[in-house]
Design a protein around this motif. Structure first.
Motif, mmCIF file in Angstrom:
data_model
loop_
_atom_site.group_PDB
_atom_site.id
_atom_site.type_symbol
_atom_site.label_atom_id
_atom_site.label_comp_id
_atom_site.label_asym_id
_atom_site.label_seq_id
_atom_site.Cartn_x
_atom_site.Cartn_y
_atom_site.Cartn_z
ATOM 1 N N GLU A 1 -32.759 3.406 114.575
ATOM 2 C CA GLU A 1 -34.070 3.646 113.967
ATOM 3 C C GLU A 1 -34.103 4.893 113.087
ATOM 4 O O GLU A 1 -35.048 5.099 112.331
ATOM 5 N N HIS A 2 -33.058 5.729 113.160
ATOM 6 C CA HIS A 2 -33.029 6.939 112.342
ATOM 7 C C HIS A 2 -32.562 6.665 110.914
ATOM 8 O O HIS A 2 -33.051 7.289 109.965
ATOM 9 N N HIS A 3 -31.589 5.753 110.760
ATOM 10 C CA HIS A 3 -31.026 5.484 109.431
ATOM 11 C C HIS A 3 -31.020 4.001 109.062
ATOM 12 O O HIS A 3 -30.599 3.648 107.962
ATOM 13 N N ALA A 4 -31.463 3.146 109.990
ATOM 14 C CA ALA A 4 -31.443 1.688 109.781
ATOM 15 C C ALA A 4 -30.032 1.171 109.532
ATOM 16 O O ALA A 4 -29.848 0.146 108.877
ATOM 17 N N LEU A 5 -29.025 1.896 110.048
ATOM 18 C CA LEU A 5 -27.635 1.440 109.987
ATOM 19 C C LEU A 5 -27.237 0.881 111.347
ATOM 20 O O LEU A 5 -27.789 1.265 112.378
ATOM 21 N N PRO A 6 -26.257 -0.032 111.384
ATOM 22 C CA PRO A 6 -25.910 -0.683 112.653
ATOM 23 C C PRO A 6 -25.164 0.237 113.617
ATOM 24 O O PRO A 6 -24.449 1.154 113.210
ATOM 25 N N PHE A 7 -25.361 -0.024 114.899
ATOM 26 C CA PHE A 7 -24.406 0.414 115.910
ATOM 27 C C PHE A 7 -24.111 -0.799 116.774
ATOM 28 O O PHE A 7 -24.955 -1.683 116.925
ATOM 29 N N HIS A 8 -22.893 -0.874 117.262
ATOM 30 C CA HIS A 8 -22.485 -2.086 117.959
ATOM 31 C C HIS A 8 -21.520 -1.731 119.079
ATOM 32 O O HIS A 8 -20.832 -0.712 119.035
ATOM 33 N N GLY A 9 -21.490 -2.592 120.077
ATOM 34 C CA GLY A 9 -20.601 -2.297 121.193
ATOM 35 C C GLY A 9 -20.696 -3.320 122.304
ATOM 36 O O GLY A 9 -20.962 -4.501 122.059
ATOM 37 N N ARG A 10 -20.526 -2.819 123.542
ATOM 38 C CA ARG A 10 -20.483 -3.682 124.719
ATOM 39 C C ARG A 10 -21.428 -3.143 125.779
ATOM 40 O O ARG A 10 -21.529 -1.931 125.973
ATOM 41 N N ALA B 1 -35.395 -6.709 140.806
ATOM 42 C CA ALA B 1 -34.112 -6.216 141.322
ATOM 43 C C ALA B 1 -34.328 -4.924 142.109
ATOM 44 O O ALA B 1 -35.095 -4.054 141.709
ATOM 45 N N ARG B 2 -33.585 -4.800 143.216
ATOM 46 C CA ARG B 2 -33.699 -3.597 144.039
ATOM 47 C C ARG B 2 -32.858 -2.454 143.481
ATOM 48 O O ARG B 2 -33.064 -1.297 143.833
ATOM 49 N N GLY B 3 -31.917 -2.783 142.633
ATOM 50 C CA GLY B 3 -31.106 -1.773 141.983
ATOM 51 C C GLY B 3 -30.548 -2.315 140.693
ATOM 52 O O GLY B 3 -30.243 -3.513 140.604
ATOM 53 N N VAL B 4 -30.436 -1.467 139.667
ATOM 54 C CA VAL B 4 -29.894 -1.889 138.373
ATOM 55 C C VAL B 4 -28.992 -0.785 137.833
ATOM 56 O O VAL B 4 -29.327 0.403 137.900
ATOM 57 N N ALA B 5 -27.847 -1.206 137.303
ATOM 58 C CA ALA B 5 -26.922 -0.292 136.614
ATOM 59 C C ALA B 5 -26.658 -0.845 135.225
ATOM 60 O O ALA B 5 -26.423 -2.048 135.068
ATOM 61 N N VAL B 6 -26.692 0.020 134.227
ATOM 62 C CA VAL B 6 -26.398 -0.385 132.847
ATOM 63 C C VAL B 6 -25.450 0.642 132.239
ATOM 64 O O VAL B 6 -25.687 1.850 132.342
ATOM 65 N N LYS B 7 -24.395 0.140 131.615
ATOM 66 C CA LYS B 7 -23.488 1.007 130.870
ATOM 67 C C LYS B 7 -23.305 0.420 129.475
ATOM 68 O O LYS B 7 -22.982 -0.765 129.333
ATOM 69 N N LEU B 8 -23.520 1.253 128.465
ATOM 70 C CA LEU B 8 -23.328 0.844 127.076
ATOM 71 C C LEU B 8 -22.237 1.688 126.442
ATOM 72 O O LEU B 8 -22.192 2.907 126.640
ATOM 73 N N GLU B 9 -21.369 1.031 125.674
ATOM 74 C CA GLU B 9 -20.360 1.714 124.868
ATOM 75 C C GLU B 9 -20.535 1.216 123.448
ATOM 76 O O GLU B 9 -20.491 0.009 123.200
ATOM 77 N N ALA B 10 -20.744 2.139 122.502
ATOM 78 C CA ALA B 10 -21.048 1.685 121.142
ATOM 79 C C ALA B 10 -20.486 2.619 120.086
ATOM 80 O O ALA B 10 -20.347 3.825 120.297
ATOM 81 N N ALA B 11 -20.167 2.040 118.937
ATOM 82 C CA ALA B 11 -19.769 2.777 117.741
ATOM 83 C C ALA B 11 -20.954 2.774 116.780
ATOM 84 O O ALA B 11 -21.616 1.746 116.597
ATOM 85 N N HIS B 12 -21.209 3.917 116.150
ATOM 86 C CA HIS B 12 -22.395 4.091 115.311
ATOM 87 C C HIS B 12 -21.999 4.265 113.847
ATOM 88 O O HIS B 12 -21.278 5.191 113.494
#
Length: 211
Positions: free
Chosen positions: A101-110, A158-169
């Motif tokens: 949202e800062h530059h409207a350029l993509p970031f992508h990852g897993r 859900a009683r518990g949630v974990a999220v991990k993101l890895e991305a290139a900007h």
């Protein structure tokens, strides 16, 4: 039997509706910008570029249209007497593309998601849908991870949630410091994962094994 329920407002959004006049005005504006920045719009390959650019941007932000297919839940169906406190469901890697949202350029990852179910579970494909619902908006990586975690907790109880993101900007690779090859990592814990170090360790070990 699956359960149909009211989706949270940030998930169950009204589809965007742009009129033909809106598209024509936006296409004119896009053409003016592209021309000012140096693109020759009077060639066979570029005459439709303003229109294609807008359509691509519209498709890349389809998360603002919501996703009614997230309505479906199923009973957890744990055996009688089994509390299931440490029974994780882990999905990933889920590929995603988002627009900063800062530059409207993509970031992508897993994305990697783990959760401990309450009384109901989501179908596995719905976890991918949830990631892409939030990724296909203008956002930042930190908020994206928070939204996925909170969305899953709210949708499925859900009683518990974990999220991990890895991305290139691309905003740091294509401009500014022009840093190529780096990854930004974000982790978010909710509920049981926030309370139990063993669950966090097991989740992270599982994620490392999937690379």
């Amino acid at each position: 039997m699956s359960n149909v329920f009211e989706l949270p407002a940030h998930v169950d959004m009204a589809a965007r509706d742009l009129s033909a006049a809106d598209w024509a005005r936006l296409e004119h504006n896009a053409a003016e910008i592209l021309d000012a920045f140096g693109l020759d719009l009077d060639t066979p390959g570029t005459r439709e570029t303003p229109r294609r650019f807008l359509r691509a941007l519209y498709d890349a932000t389809a998360g603002y249209d919501g996703d009614p297919k997230l309505r479906t839940l199923f009973p957890a169906e744990r055996p009688e007497g089994v509390e299931g406190r440490h029974a994780q469901i882990v999905e990933g890697p889920v590929g995603f593309y988002a627009l900063c949202e800062h530059h409207a350029l993509p970031f992508h990852g897993r994305a990697y998601i783990g959760y401990v179910a309450g009384e109901e579970i989501l179908g596995i494909s719905k976890l991918t849908r949830l990631v892409r619902l939030y990724a296909r908006r203008f956002t930042v990586q930190e908020r994206l991870a928070e939204e996925i975690a909170d969305g899953l907790r709210e949708l499925a109880g859900a009683r518990g949630v974990a999220v991990k993101l890895e991305a290139a900007h691309m905003c740091t690779a294509m401009r500014g410091v022009e840093e190529d090859g780096s990854l930004t990592v974000t982790t978010v814990w909710r509920g049981l994962y926030d309370e139990d170090a063993t669950l966090r360790t097991e989740f992270l070990a599982d994620v490392r094994g999937r690379r």
